[in-house]
Design an enzyme around this catalytic site. Structure first.
Site, mmCIF file in Angstrom:
data_model
loop_
_atom_site.group_PDB
_atom_site.id
_atom_site.type_symbol
_atom_site.label_atom_id
_atom_site.label_comp_id
_atom_site.label_asym_id
_atom_site.label_seq_id
_atom_site.Cartn_x
_atom_site.Cartn_y
_atom_site.Cartn_z
ATOM 1 N N HIS A 121 0.844 -1.200 0.000
ATOM 2 C CA HIS A 121 0.000 0.000 0.000
ATOM 3 C C HIS A 121 0.873 1.241 0.000
ATOM 4 O O HIS A 121 2.017 1.237 0.466
ATOM 5 C CB HIS A 121 -0.943 0.008 1.216
ATOM 6 C CG HIS A 121 -0.282 0.382 2.509
ATOM 7 N ND1 HIS A 121 -0.108 1.683 2.925
ATOM 8 C CD2 HIS A 121 0.251 -0.388 3.490
ATOM 9 C CE1 HIS A 121 0.489 1.704 4.107
ATOM 10 N NE2 HIS A 121 0.731 0.457 4.470
ATOM 11 N N CYS A 122 0.338 2.295 -0.580
ATOM 12 C CA CYS A 122 0.941 3.615 -0.475
ATOM 13 C C CYS A 122 -0.115 4.517 0.148
ATOM 14 O O CYS A 122 -0.594 4.229 1.247
ATOM 15 C CB CYS A 122 1.438 4.100 -1.825
ATOM 16 S SG CYS A 122 0.307 3.865 -3.202
ATOM 17 N N SER A 123 -0.528 5.560 -0.525
ATOM 18 C CA SER A 123 -1.631 6.369 -0.014
ATOM 19 C C SER A 123 -2.942 5.920 -0.646
ATOM 20 O O SER A 123 -3.856 5.481 0.041
ATOM 21 C CB SER A 123 -1.386 7.851 -0.302
ATOM 22 O OG SER A 123 -2.439 8.641 0.196
#
Length: 1301
Positions: free
Chosen positions: A681-683
């Site tokens: 995940h990132c944002s």
């Protein structure tokens, strides 16, 4: 005399008269030398004017005669009249003066030339100024040629002072630019010099422009060249590309006007090799062949050439068939072949030249394929097809019934589990839900518009990426646009994401989860069915379905859902590629405890350990299900590892892909084979998340198939989660990262690999070329190149703008924030080190200002003070260093064995704040007395930093170059080897070069790092761990062995753990056998050496075995032990000659390999008699100069004895030692061969009866524990010895050592 020649003579006389009138007007005449040619009628005397300064009160003469303008122009341009005959040349200087209108004086601007991605800007050019518009104080050379009879006049070879030409005027444009020849990669052209040169033409700039890309070539002109036609060939051009060519002449001062632009398209290049996809027997005399169109071609493909020949013969047959570039595949039948024969077939594409239509440009041939023609093959193939169809039908029916049976079993298990467990509890080890997603064979070439997208071979991928970068990255734009357009589809619904109760769970309104691939959470008791939602999707990896889960950064309202997903999907690795806050915006919420324990819904999370590194952080988290009934052989607690990449910039992509590649490899490899998907995940969970997933998949495709298909794989996974790889910039970064991965290969090296590669010169040479590939442009070192800062640089090593250290600027003082210093990263921090040059007299205060500004409390000085140019820059006891803001005082000085420690205090003048600074001065780095001293010095530095770790470590050498960067690299790699058991020398060396170009001057600088690392001891303890205590014993302190920790906590079945334990027991058995073999070898060696010494004593009339021979013998291979002095018992005879003076052998202490080389050279030279003269010569030969090892890597090196600088050795018994050493080395090889055979038998016995060995190994070790020696030598793969007994033997005979160094 003909009439034209009369006119030429009159014109020459008129010129001389006009210049004489100018001289009379200025009342000054300076005669010049005339030609002494005997054919001249009379010598000419020409007047010239003295220089006139701007302060002169007299006005210059004004000449406005139009005829003079024309005649003077003819004089200044010597090529205006070249016809004539019989005259020899005269060349004279004229100082001319006229008035120039200030409105016409414009400075010629240089054209702005960019790199491959920049365009040439159109600059204003000065108007055409007549040649008569010349200023005073400028000398203009005027070649003069006369004519007489029917002869041709030539210009003389005098070299006039062209540098005095007025800077305001430039050469006119070159004339008659013409294209002579064109090929696929070059254009040959010619042009005439400018008509008005206005000075000496130093050369020409040839600009070639295609689209937005501009290149420039320089054509230098010879000093005395009078060529009337210049030829030049532009090379390294792209095939089938339109180029515009402009030529400008330039002098030593200015660049001239551009020539007329000429446009030309280069010829086509040869297509790449086709790929044969099918080669089968069509009949007993024919073959069916099918091939795929080349992935790279220019303009079109006109025909194919098929070469066939009988295997093993030289003659072949060529078959030509017409083709079309629109056809993806082509097939044909090759007939009239011989039955029961082997045929070799290959195919190549060809196209007609666009320059010469009669010329054929042939491409590369495919790989040869061999097929055997057999009788009745036309009958076998339909049978095979029918059998294949029947087989497919049977498989299909079997799959249907199997699926139906599996469904029944699952339903029965579900009903049984609901009956056995209370409804308030979750269910342990439920199988993860993997919904059916659209399946796409992404490795098959696809047609997008008029172009074919297919996998690219690894060896051609760099060229492929370069073509996409061309013309302002237009190739990337087209590919990414094709992906964007194709992946926008209404066939992939996201209905659950739009549910009113689920919308609040989405961080961004437009980032939703496809229904067909979303992750379903297990329902809680009494929960509605539509509340199983989380914004996460299953994403395929390379040849593995649902290898990843791509999700958004968790929101506070979704923390419980996130951890439920981690538990239910058996996740062991979480990859986080964002910071919590970027550019002032919340990108992700902290979903793990800062310390201690936090509970999220039914999942309890405890932080075990946090390891912070320069570009990423690894957190060890223990998760526990609070509502799970513990069953037998099942744990309710698991370990999860979070890999958090912290160096992705807030905007754009990382500066260099190496840290990202290293992060991807390590985090992906940490996931156990039987664990669940990796959560990424990132944002938003699309941009950086997709970049990570594509990189991991392509690295595995490269490893397994040697091909790369970024386009196909991204197109495939975008049907599983929307907007993966969100920007074109990320798409470009993907390709550049893969190019770097292919070029560098695997750079994480184990300790034994470091040992092997340090002597592999081709490998080091190739690494060095890749390391220094980046060459800075002016924009990268703009501050260093400012005139105000140039005096602050010692050499040619400058800091890059993005990594240079800034000082506190002084108001109104340009360049006051500059110092020649760069930030370099270490293992722990991005700004771990400051590397700078030795301060000069006028930059001493800048140096201490830097220490003060950045709170640096440790300074490592590696330069010596022998040279007057590298003087002391610190204060002494009597004289402090004072500035406007601080005062530096000396405290004390401590002398160590290899370095000097000095303490200082920096006091603020405005307040009571002060900073203590310790300077460690080690001028012998890295050529210290022994490797242990190197690491003692590093440990001392790090211990100081662990006590005062507020600021960076400042490293100083003479120019801020290889010495300083070697220290930074060794310090960082020592910690990396302790933590990861690997060393990434290539990454540190390349990133250091990118931040400070020029620090590495040759591959030997890289070899030094490998040499030092090869002697790295295993107990540096440089890591200062921050482990938190836990409540269960098996994870009290986290270790890098993530796989074993996961296995011990229920994420891997027990049989895997048992296999590891069995392997460990086998290793113990092997070590025990090695110990026994070594003991036997030592006993045999001692017996042989005693016998040899006794024989030598009987045969040699020596008073005694010289004890000074013992240290030398200890440096021989492990089978050669020191001779015992007690074995020499024969009394001396009267005829014993006088003992020779001892021979002193200088042993340089630069490296253990050098020491081994000197010892081996001494042994090799022992066969020749040694006289006192030769002994003394050997003793005095450059004791301090390091020697480059020339021996093979099998020569043993002894780190423990490298501290001895010099040994005294007599010549007695030297021949015997050499012969015995050769015999014993052969015996050692036989012993090692026997040991290997015993180990092989042990392995076979273990594979047959593993349990029996498991039970007996403990008793075997216990029985031999009392018989094992306290310190036995360990033989490694490279025949190195680490034995405390050998060192003790050398220390026992310390009285025989003559220390010289």
């Amino acid at each position: 005399m003909p009439r034209p020649q009369h006119h030429a003579l009159l014109r020459a006389m008129l010129k001389l008269l006009l210049f004489a009138s100018i001289a009379e007007h200025c009342a000054t005449a300076l005669p010049t030398n005339s030609s002494n040619s005997p054919s001249s009628p009379s010598p000419f005397t020409v007047a010239s004017l003295p220089p006139t300064t701007a302060s002169s009160s007299s006005s210059p003469a004004v000449i406005s005669t139009s005829s003079f303008d024309r005649n003077l122009a003819d004089l200044v341009n010597p090529e205006a009249e070249t016809s004539g005959s019989g005259w020899e040349s005269l060349e004279t200087e004229f100082n001319l003066a006229t008035t120039v209108d200030s409105s016409t004086q414009k400075t010629a601007k240089e054209p702005v030339l960019g790199t491959a991605a920049t365009s040439i800007e159109q600059q204003d050019q000065p108007p055409d100024v007549p040649a008569t518009t010349l200023a005073f104080a400028n000398a203009f050379p005027v070649p003069v040629a006369g004519e007489m009879g029917n002869g041709n006049g030539n210009y003389n070879d005098a070299t006039p002072p062209y540098a005095a030409v007025d800077d305001n005027y430039v050469p006119s444009k070159p004339q008659n630019l013409t294209i002579l020849d064109v090929s696929a990669n070059s254009i040959t052209m010619s042009w005439h010099p400018p008509k008005n040169q206005n000075g000496a033409i130093a050369g020409y700039h040839v600009f070639h422009i295609h689209d937005n890309q501009t290149g420039v070539e320089i054509v230098k002109n010879s000093r005395n060249s009078v060529e009337t036609l210049i030829h030049f060939e532009l090379q390294n051009l792209r095939p089938y590309t339109d180029y515009r060519v402009i030529v400008k002449a330039f002098t030593t001062k200015n660049e001239g006007e551009p020539s007329d632009q000429i446009a030309q398209r280069t010829d086509v290049g040869g297509p790449s090799a086709p790929a044969i996809v099918n080669l089968t027997c069509h009949s007993q005399e024919s073959i069916t062949i099918r091939w795929r169109r080349p992935y790279e071609f220019y303009n079109t493909i006109d025909f194919y050439i098929i070469k066939t020949r009988l295997a093993g013969q030289d003659t072949h047959r060529d078959i030509r068939i017409n083709a079309s570039a629109k056809e993806l595949e082509t097939a044909m039948i090759l007939q009239n072949l011989t039955t029961n024969s082997y045929y070799e077939v290959k195919v190549a594409a060809a196209t007609f030249s666009v320059i010469n239509p009669k010329k054929i440009v042939l491409g590369k041939f495919s790989e040869s394929r061999i097929i055997q023609l057999q009788p009745n093959c036309e009958k076998l193939q339909p049978l095979l097809r029918q059998s294949h169809n029947d087989y497919n039908l049977a498989v299909l029916v079997g799959i249907i019934f199997s699926c139906f049976g599996i469904i029944l079993i699952i339903m029965a298990f579900f009903l049984w589990s609901r009956k056995c467990f209370h409804a308030a509890y979750y269910y342990l080890d439920d199988p993860p839900h993997h919904p059916n997603a659209p399946q796409v064979d992404w490795e098959v070439p696809v047609k997008i518009g008029d172009e074919i997208r297919a996998a690219v071979p690894v060896n051609e991928f760099a060229k492929h990426v370069a073509s996409l970068h061309a013309d302002g990255d237009i190739g990337f734009s087209r590919e990414y646009e094709a992906i964007q357009n194709e992946c926008i589809s209404d066939d992939l619904p996201c209905e659950h994401s739009q549910h009113p109760e689920n919308k609040r769970k989405n961080r961004y309104l437009n980032i939703t989860a496809y229904d067909h691939s979303r992750v379903h959470l297990h329902p809680t008791p009494g929960q509605k069915k539509n509340l199983d939602y989380i914004n996460a999707n299953f994403i395929d990896g390379y040849q593995k379905g649902h290898a990843f889960i791509g999700t958004q950064g968790p929101l506070p309202d979704t923390f419980d859902c996130f951890w439920r997903m981690i538990w239910e999907q058996r996740v062991a690795i979480i990859v986080m590629i964002t910071n919590l806050v970027e550019r002032g915006r919340r990108k992700c919420d902290m979903y793990w405890p800062k310390d201690g324990v936090e509970t999220y819904g039914v999942i309890q999370v405890k932080l075990i350990e946090e390891e912070v590194m320069s570009t990423y952080t690894v957190r060890t988290l223990q998760i526990k299900h609070l509502k799970l009934k513990k069953k037998k052989q099942c744990n309710t607690e698991k370990l999860v590892y979070q890999y958090h990449y912290t160096n992705w910039p807030d905007h754009g992509t990382p500066d260099h892909p190496l840290p990202v590649l290293n992060f991807v490899k390590k985090s992906s490899a940490a996931n156990p084979a039987e664990a669940g998907p990796i959560v990424v995940h990132c944002s938003a969970g699309v941009g950086r998340t997709g970049t990570y997933i594509v990189l991991d998949a392509m690295l595995k495709q490269i490893q397994q198939k040697n091909i790369v298909n970024v386009f196909g794989f991204l197109r495939h996974i975008r049907a599983q989660r929307n907007f993966l790889v969100q920007t074109e910039e990320q798409y470009i970064f993907l390709h550049d990262a893969l190019v770097e991965a292919i070029a560098s290969g695997e750079t994480n090296l184990m300790a034994e690999q470091v040992e092997e590669l340090k002597n592999c010169t081709p490998y080091l040479e190739q690494q060095y070329k890749n390391i220094i590939q980046f060459q800075p442009k002016d924009i990268h070192i703009a501050s260093a190149m400012k005139q105000v800062n140039s005096i602050k640089n010692r050499g040619a090593i400058f800091p890059i703008e993005g990594s240079r250290v800034h000082l506190t600027p002084k108001p109104g003082e340009d360049g006051s924030d500059y110092i020649n210093a760069s930030w370099l990263h270490g293992f722990r921090r991005l700004r771990d080190f400051i590397v700078t040059q030795h301060p000069m007299a006028h930059t001493i205060k800048d140096f201490w200002q830097m220490v003060w500004d950045h709170n640096a409390q440790t300074v490592v000085l590696l330069s010596s003070l022998d040279d007057i140019n590298f003087a002391q820059f610190w204060p002494d006891e009597a004289t402090p260093i004072e500035s406007d803001h601080y005062r530096v005082k000396f405290l004390n000085k401590t002398n160590k064995s290899d370095y000097v420690s000095r303490d200082f205090v920096i006091q603020s003048i405005q307040d009571d704040y002060e900073l203590t600074v310790k300077m460690l001065h080690c001028p012998s780095w890295p050529e210290m007395s022994n490797p242990n001293s190197i690491y003692d010095f590093i440990v001392d530095v790090h211990e100081r930093c662990n006590d005062y770790r507020n600021g960076p470590i400042v490293i100083v050498d003479r120019y801020g170059g290889a010495q300083a960067c070697t220290f930074c690299a060794i310090s960082s790699l020592a910690i990396e080897m302790e933590y990861c058991s690997t060393a990434n020398v290539y990454q540190y060396a390349k990133l250091y070069h990118n931040k400070r170009p020029g620090v590495w001057t040759s591959s030997e600088d890289i070899r030094v790092i490998y040499n030092i690392l090869s002697f790295l001891p295993g107990n540096l303890n440089l890591l200062k761990r921050t482990a938190l205590r836990t409540e269960f014993e098996d994870v009290t302190t986290a270790t890098p062995d993530l796989y074993s920790k996961i296995c011990s906590n229920g994420n891997v079945p027990q049989h895997v753990i048992l296999q590891q334990q069995q392997l460990h027991m086998l290793q113990l058995q092997q070590q025990h056998l090695e110990t026994q073999q070594q003991q036997q070898q030592q006993q045999q060696q001692q017996q042989q050496q005693q016998q040899t010494a006794l024989n030598e004593t009987v045969s040699t009339p020596s008073t005694d075995t010289n004890p000074s021979l013992l240290p030398i013998l200890s440096l021989l291979p492990p089978t050669v032990a020191p001779l015992s002095s007690s074995s020499s018992t024969t009394p001396p005879t009267p005829s014993t000659p006088t003992p020779q003076p001892p021979q002193t052998i200088q042993l340089s202490s630069h490296s253990p390999s050098d020491l081994s080389h000197q010892i081996s050279s001494t042994v090799a030279n022992a066969a020749s008699p040694v006289t006192p003269a030769t002994a003394s010569a050997s003793a005095g030969a450059t004791p301090t100069t390091p020697m480059t090892p020339t021996v093979p890597p099998t020569i043993p090196t002894i780190p423990s004895l490298a501290s001895q600088n010099s040994l005294t050795l007599t010549n007695a018994n030297f021949h015997t030692v050499t012969n015995n050493a050769a015999d014993l080395m052969e015996h050692q090889q036989q012993q090692m061969l026997a040991l290997m055979q015993q180990q092989t038998q042990l392995q076979q016995q273990y594979n047959t009866h593993p349990q029996q060995h498991h039970n007996n190994v403990g008793d075997l070790l216990m029985n031999n524990a009392d018989n094992s020696p306290t310190a036995s030598p360990t033989i490694t793969n490279n025949n190195h010895i680490t034995n405390n007994n050998v060192t003790s033997a050398a220390a026992t005979d310390a009285q025989n050592l003559d220390i010289v160094g």
